[in-house]
Motif scaffolding. Sequence first.
Motif, PDB file in Angstrom:
ATOM      1  N   SER A 159       0.835  -1.179   0.000  1.00 56.94           N
ATOM      2  CA  SER A 159       0.000   0.000   0.000  1.00 56.94           C
ATOM      3  C   SER A 159       0.884   1.247   0.000  1.00 56.94           C
ATOM      4  O   SER A 159       2.091   1.150   0.222  1.00 56.94           O
ATOM      5  N   VAL A 160       0.257   2.380  -0.201  1.00 56.21           N
ATOM      6  CA  VAL A 160       1.032   3.604  -0.359  1.00 56.21           C
ATOM      7  C   VAL A 160       1.478   4.189   0.975  1.00 56.21           C
ATOM      8  O   VAL A 160       2.474   4.911   1.054  1.00 56.21           O
ATOM      9  N   MET A 161       0.782   3.878   2.076  1.00 59.25           N
ATOM     10  CA  MET A 161       1.061   4.546   3.352  1.00 59.25           C
ATOM     11  C   MET A 161       1.776   3.689   4.383  1.00 59.25           C
ATOM     12  O   MET A 161       2.287   4.220   5.369  1.00 59.25           O
ATOM     13  N   SER A 162       1.828   2.377   4.223  1.00 57.53           N
ATOM     14  CA  SER A 162       2.351   1.518   5.291  1.00 57.53           C
ATOM     15  C   SER A 162       3.796   1.847   5.652  1.00 57.53           C
ATOM     16  O   SER A 162       4.164   1.920   6.831  1.00 57.53           O
ATOM     17  N   GLN A 180      -4.776   2.331   4.079  1.00 60.03           N
ATOM     18  CA  GLN A 180      -5.233   1.842   5.365  1.00 60.03           C
ATOM     19  C   GLN A 180      -6.168   2.853   6.028  1.00 60.03           C
ATOM     20  O   GLN A 180      -6.341   3.973   5.563  1.00 60.03           O
ATOM     21  N   MET A 181      -6.759   2.416   7.142  1.00 63.46           N
ATOM     22  CA  MET A 181      -7.634   3.266   7.939  1.00 63.46           C
ATOM     23  C   MET A 181      -7.006   3.509   9.303  1.00 63.46           C
ATOM     24  O   MET A 181      -6.157   2.742   9.761  1.00 63.46           O
ATOM     25  N   CYS A 182      -7.429   4.581   9.949  1.00 65.62           N
ATOM     26  CA  CYS A 182      -7.004   4.844  11.328  1.00 65.62           C
ATOM     27  C   CYS A 182      -8.177   5.440  12.089  1.00 65.62           C
ATOM     28  O   CYS A 182      -9.162   5.887  11.488  1.00 65.62           O
ATOM     29  N   ALA A 183      -8.072   5.447  13.409  1.00 61.15           N
ATOM     30  CA  ALA A 183      -9.139   6.016  14.231  1.00 61.15           C
ATOM     31  C   ALA A 183      -9.210   7.523  14.011  1.00 61.15           C
ATOM     32  O   ALA A 183      -8.204   8.188  13.754  1.00 61.15           O
ATOM     33  N   LYS A 224     -13.646   6.098  11.897  1.00 56.05           N
ATOM     34  CA  LYS A 224     -12.357   5.844  11.245  1.00 56.05           C
ATOM     35  C   LYS A 224     -12.246   6.715  10.007  1.00 56.05           C
ATOM     36  O   LYS A 224     -13.250   7.172   9.456  1.00 56.05           O
ATOM     37  N   LYS A 225     -11.005   6.934   9.588  1.00 58.80           N
ATOM     38  CA  LYS A 225     -10.761   7.723   8.385  1.00 58.80           C
ATOM     39  C   LYS A 225      -9.560   7.154   7.643  1.00 58.80           C
ATOM     40  O   LYS A 225      -8.747   6.416   8.214  1.00 58.80           O
ATOM     41  N   ALA A 226      -9.445   7.515   6.392  1.00 59.92           N
ATOM     42  CA  ALA A 226      -8.311   7.051   5.589  1.00 59.92           C
ATOM     43  C   ALA A 226      -7.028   7.723   6.053  1.00 59.92           C
ATOM     44  O   ALA A 226      -7.020   8.900   6.417  1.00 59.92           O
ATOM     45  N   VAL A 227      -5.934   6.976   6.040  1.00 68.03           N
ATOM     46  CA  VAL A 227      -4.628   7.534   6.374  1.00 68.03           C
ATOM     47  C   VAL A 227      -4.142   8.398   5.207  1.00 68.03           C
ATOM     48  O   VAL A 227      -4.464   8.138   4.050  1.00 68.03           O
TER      49      VAL A 227
END
Length: 342
Positions: free
Chosen positions: A228-231, A273-276, A287-290
């Motif tokens: 993924s692009v953010m990990s 990914q998602m985060c709180a 939750k929202k997208a990172v």
Amino acid sequence: MATTVRADQLQTPAHNPGASDETIWSPIDTLESVGIQRGDIKKFQEAGYHTADSILMTSARHLERIKGLSEAKVLKAQDSAGKVCRRLGFQSARAVREKRQSDVFHITTGSTELDNLLKGGIETGVVTEIVGEFRTGKTQLAMTLAVTSLMAQEQGGGNGAVLYLDSENAFSDERLAEIADRFGVDRDLADENVFVHNIYNEDNFEPAFKEAKRMIAEQQVSLVIVDSVMSVLRNEYQGRGELSARQQKLSQILYSIKRMAQEFNIAVVLTNQMCADPGCTFTNDAKKAVGGHVLAHLVNLRLYLRKGRGEQRIARIDKSCKHALGEATFELSAGGIMDVAQ
């Protein structure tokens, strides 16, 4: 099951060089015919610029960083690129529509309902983001697209190879074979035309993109996947003190990805990914997208996945300037993404 697609049936599609007299992008070698020296062209290629379009799409300030190229040489190259490319200048809305109709195609997701939501599937020339929690089907959708992209355009494919940038160690050759069987794609075709590049840290992105552009310029490629692009960035930049630096790096990566999609008219798919979301007080599990606004602004379409009953998943278009916001339900299976069994 679809008719089996063999390795010898992967033909040069109309959106790649050599398929017609007028192509979407121009090889950088064409600059030699308008006065650019061969040695300077080689310097551009070594720096990762393989089309005349890329010279026109990059600022002179960035091109001047290439060793051995002066400001005068860069400006001359850009002026020459403008003579062989049709990227700049005003066009009528009719011309834009006609060009889009002739150039853009869609790659099937494996689900008719999801394809209908996306007006035919994943579109070329733009960046599509697939975001969701774990086990919502992000990688399964990416793996399905890696197979369907190999099929002929008449079958809903891209008739081209796939470049898979894997930062989560999620790519599975076994899943690729299972999905290929479902679509009637020869396993040898999938093995030989899906290329995987592991991403271990932020420094791996730039050489990976450089190699990707070289491969796209030399062979028929219809899809680039970044999973993924953010990990990697979430691991390397931690805390609010490094947030600004992370977002600047993310912006650079996304700009390279978006320009690649536009330059070569290929489909680019990012998983995210998602985060709180602690700022949301209206729900207990917000939750929202990172990636924040930087990522949201630079992708063309955001597809949000969430879990349904059993193996069912629900896809919702959260952002698009071309599609109406809506939802589609699909199912995860051994053969990849498919319609919900009736």
